[in-house]
Design a protein around this motif. Sequence first.
Motif, PDB file in Angstrom:
ATOM      1  N   LYS A 189      54.837  42.631 -55.841  1.00  0.00           N
ATOM      2  CA  LYS A 189      54.369  43.073 -57.159  1.00  0.00           C
ATOM      3  C   LYS A 189      54.157  41.901 -58.115  1.00  0.00           C
ATOM      4  O   LYS A 189      53.157  41.842 -58.837  1.00  0.00           O
ATOM      5  CB  LYS A 189      55.385  44.050 -57.755  1.00  0.00           C
ATOM      6  N   VAL A 190      55.098  40.947 -58.127  1.00  0.00           N
ATOM      7  CA  VAL A 190      54.965  39.800 -59.040  1.00  0.00           C
ATOM      8  C   VAL A 190      54.849  38.484 -58.279  1.00  0.00           C
ATOM      9  O   VAL A 190      55.023  37.414 -58.852  1.00  0.00           O
ATOM     10  CB  VAL A 190      56.167  39.733 -60.019  1.00  0.00           C
TER      11      VAL A 190
ATOM     12  N   LYS B  17      64.455  43.567 -61.670  1.00  0.00           N
ATOM     13  CA  LYS B  17      65.634  43.567 -60.788  1.00  0.00           C
ATOM     14  C   LYS B  17      65.309  44.210 -59.448  1.00  0.00           C
ATOM     15  O   LYS B  17      65.728  43.727 -58.390  1.00  0.00           O
ATOM     16  CB  LYS B  17      66.781  44.310 -61.460  1.00  0.00           C
ATOM     17  N   ASP B  18      64.527  45.302 -59.463  1.00  0.00           N
ATOM     18  CA  ASP B  18      64.156  45.976 -58.218  1.00  0.00           C
ATOM     19  C   ASP B  18      63.253  45.096 -57.361  1.00  0.00           C
ATOM     20  O   ASP B  18      63.372  45.070 -56.129  1.00  0.00           O
ATOM     21  CB  ASP B  18      63.452  47.296 -58.533  1.00  0.00           C
ATOM     22  N   VAL B  19      62.338  44.369 -58.023  1.00  0.00           N
ATOM     23  CA  VAL B  19      61.449  43.459 -57.294  1.00  0.00           C
ATOM     24  C   VAL B  19      62.262  42.349 -56.634  1.00  0.00           C
ATOM     25  O   VAL B  19      62.066  42.021 -55.457  1.00  0.00           O
ATOM     26  CB  VAL B  19      60.396  42.848 -58.240  1.00  0.00           C
TER      27      VAL B  19
ATOM     28  N   LEU C 224      57.825  45.921 -48.998  1.00  0.00           N
ATOM     29  CA  LEU C 224      56.938  44.765 -49.074  1.00  0.00           C
ATOM     30  C   LEU C 224      56.045  44.845 -50.308  1.00  0.00           C
ATOM     31  O   LEU C 224      55.842  43.855 -51.013  1.00  0.00           O
ATOM     32  CB  LEU C 224      56.086  44.679 -47.811  1.00  0.00           C
ATOM     33  N   ALA C 225      55.512  46.038 -50.586  1.00  0.00           N
ATOM     34  CA  ALA C 225      54.654  46.217 -51.764  1.00  0.00           C
ATOM     35  C   ALA C 225      55.423  45.901 -53.042  1.00  0.00           C
ATOM     36  O   ALA C 225      54.907  45.240 -53.954  1.00  0.00           O
ATOM     37  CB  ALA C 225      54.118  47.645 -51.808  1.00  0.00           C
TER      38      ALA C 225
END
Length: 340
Positions: free
Chosen positions: A271-272, A306-308, A266-267
């Motif tokens: 993030k963005v 990409k990870d987000v 979730l964090a």
Amino acid sequence: MAVKSEQLRSLSGREKAAMLLITLGPERSAQIFKHLKEEEIEQLTLEIANIRTVSPAEREKVLSEFYSLCLAQQYITEGGISYAKEILEKALGTEKTMEIINKLTVSLQVRPFDFVRKADPSQILNFIQSEHPQTIALILAYLKPVQAAAVLSALPQDKQADVAKRIATMDRTSPEIIKEVERVLEKKLSNLVTEDFTAVGGIQAIVDVLNSVDRGTEKYIMDTLEIEDADLAEDIRKRMFVFEDILQLDNRAIQRFLREVDNSQLALALKVATEEVQNVIYSNMSKRLAEMIREDIEYMGPVRLKDVEEAQQKIVNVIRKLEDAGEIIISRGGGDEIVV
């Protein structure tokens, strides 16, 4: 004053655009540049650099012309060229109206089937339900999403997924074919054809439609597409509910999916995220947990976009699974029943 007005009429479109950007100021101009091609930005930057001053008369004229064009485009979008022409003539007179309309029609692509968009969905259904699925897909792709959704929902189930797939994979259609379908349909509906402007077909077109149909129709179509074309179904599914659409959920639904989501995931997803999305999620968890998530984001440091996106998609997948299980409701236009 007359000299300046005459001078302005001889300016090129690029010069007028440069004057407009100068008038709007650096902040608004920077926002406009974000939507332009690199070549266009270079040309306008050079034009702006060559303009030393913009007189009050020139500024007023450029702004007035720009406003008229925007107003005309709005009227065309709402009701077609005939509607725009009628409204503008009352305000600006025939000569000025034709000048504005001509400027718009030179650069825009004509969109057919405006006469169909003015018809009731039940009437449209009566006239097209016996047509070939490709013909139905072509017509629905030009309709407003809510109209298309109503027609698609009312089609026999054996046609729904086929038509949806054809809309999603549609790219360009021969103008001759469009004109022929228009001619036949116009004759059936006995209405006047008016022209409009925009593009048609593609995945986003069917996403807009499916977001407006009832949940049962959407599920049947998606399940069928999953079997026939899994990649297409996945592309459609990813766009149907995106992470930012969490704002459409009620508090109960948000609290429910939060119980299924790992805090570290979730964090990363937040993030963005927009401040609005963050706030609605934080407001549905304890103050202690919200503070922990904020701290995790603060100390996370740089992360790959990409990870987000992957983290956000995992949360979206959780939400869709909960909806499939009937545990939460995603509001849509088809009149879903509330699950207690």
